[in-house]
Scaffold this motif. Sequence first.
Motif, mmCIF file in Angstrom:
data_model
loop_
_atom_site.group_PDB
_atom_site.id
_atom_site.type_symbol
_atom_site.label_atom_id
_atom_site.label_comp_id
_atom_site.label_asym_id
_atom_site.label_seq_id
_atom_site.Cartn_x
_atom_site.Cartn_y
_atom_site.Cartn_z
ATOM 1 N N VAL A 53 0.948 -1.194 0.152
ATOM 2 C CA VAL A 53 0.055 0.119 -0.016
ATOM 3 C C VAL A 53 0.822 1.228 -0.086
ATOM 4 N N GLY A 54 0.741 2.113 -0.853
ATOM 5 C CA GLY A 54 1.500 3.185 -0.990
ATOM 6 C C GLY A 54 2.696 2.929 -1.641
ATOM 7 N N CYS A 55 2.755 2.488 -2.954
ATOM 8 C CA CYS A 55 3.976 2.107 -3.607
ATOM 9 C C CYS A 55 4.872 3.035 -4.089
ATOM 10 N N VAL A 74 -0.208 -0.673 -4.899
ATOM 11 C CA VAL A 74 -1.324 0.417 -5.082
ATOM 12 C C VAL A 74 -0.722 1.738 -4.546
ATOM 13 N N ASP A 75 -1.217 2.747 -5.310
ATOM 14 C CA ASP A 75 -0.950 4.229 -4.963
ATOM 15 C C ASP A 75 -2.236 4.946 -5.196
ATOM 16 N N VAL A 76 -2.367 6.371 -4.778
ATOM 17 C CA VAL A 76 -3.174 7.356 -5.080
ATOM 18 C C VAL A 76 -2.865 8.111 -6.305
ATOM 19 N N SER A 77 -1.587 8.296 -6.444
ATOM 20 C CA SER A 77 -1.011 8.996 -7.561
ATOM 21 C C SER A 77 -0.629 8.468 -8.809
ATOM 22 N N GLU A 78 -1.050 8.788 -9.899
ATOM 23 C CA GLU A 78 -1.259 8.434 -11.261
ATOM 24 C C GLU A 78 0.162 8.344 -11.701
ATOM 25 N N THR A 79 0.853 9.701 -11.216
ATOM 26 C CA THR A 79 2.274 10.119 -11.664
ATOM 27 C C THR A 79 3.137 9.218 -10.904
ATOM 28 N N PHE A 96 0.195 -2.971 -10.836
ATOM 29 C CA PHE A 96 0.128 -1.709 -10.261
ATOM 30 C C PHE A 96 -1.237 -1.224 -10.474
ATOM 31 N N GLU A 97 -1.752 -0.759 -9.497
ATOM 32 C CA GLU A 97 -3.148 -0.309 -9.690
ATOM 33 C C GLU A 97 -3.521 0.981 -8.740
ATOM 34 N N ARG A 98 -4.254 1.822 -9.484
ATOM 35 C CA ARG A 98 -4.473 3.221 -8.727
ATOM 36 C C ARG A 98 -5.731 3.050 -7.806
ATOM 37 N N ARG A 99 -5.368 3.026 -6.430
ATOM 38 C CA ARG A 99 -6.442 2.827 -5.296
ATOM 39 C C ARG A 99 -6.266 3.631 -4.349
ATOM 40 N N ALA A 103 -11.047 3.185 1.194
ATOM 41 C CA ALA A 103 -12.320 3.303 0.532
ATOM 42 C C ALA A 103 -12.176 2.276 -0.840
ATOM 43 N N GLU A 104 -11.206 2.130 -1.439
ATOM 44 C CA GLU A 104 -11.059 1.470 -2.588
ATOM 45 C C GLU A 104 -10.072 0.023 -2.459
ATOM 46 N N ALA A 105 -10.171 -0.507 -1.336
ATOM 47 C CA ALA A 105 -9.294 -1.706 -0.964
ATOM 48 C C ALA A 105 -9.413 -2.729 -1.966
ATOM 49 N N PRO A 106 -8.460 -3.389 -2.499
ATOM 50 C CA PRO A 106 -8.470 -4.526 -3.583
ATOM 51 C C PRO A 106 -9.216 -5.535 -3.009
ATOM 52 N N PRO A 107 -9.814 -6.458 -3.714
ATOM 53 C CA PRO A 107 -10.535 -7.761 -3.229
ATOM 54 C C PRO A 107 -9.434 -8.684 -3.085
#
Length: 193
Positions: A53-55, A74-79, A96-99, A103-107
């Motif tokens: 989380v927060g890569c 996962v990270d919140v920043s597309e950049t 990699f996924e933007r999450r 709120a948007e935790a992966p399954p």
Amino acid sequence: MRRNRSIAPDWFEALYREQGDPWNFETSAYERAKYDHTLAALPCPRLGSMLEVGCANGVLTERLAPRCDRLLAVDVSETALAAAAVRCADLPQVVFERRHLPAEAPPGSFDLILLSEVIYYWDSDDLARMADYLRGAVPSGGHLMLVHWLGETDYPKSGDAAVGELAGLLGDAVEVIAAERREEYRLDLWRRR
């Protein structure tokens, strides 16, 4: 003065867009030593699945990947994610996924979830939501690893307060395997009961 709400994704996106590597993950001796410690503290030589989380820009991700069959970063920043994808392009086990967690935790479930330099950005409501998620996402015998800076910030929590609060929320769902402190950060490893 501390913020009283979780830090929004656009704050992180602006930092990465403006500075590229705002915490000097690529060049900092502190970060390199912390990453060495993180890798040495992993609970086994190889993990089936890991969630990071927060890569950020993938500096630690690149080092974690050889220890995993599957690594969801996962990270919140597309950049930041774009830089991480380039860095790890030759590592097919990394996705990699933007999450925006929690709120948007992966399954799914993971053998280990790494929360490195992230939970102090969340307020108490989000920490409670994350604790609920972790109970389902880490199977019995799986692990949680937390690594957090101990210095002063204006984040919603200090490193110690965030880890202590999450530990309280999880209660007897986890047992402490390691609780190590260095001058500037702490590393905690918990096993899911």
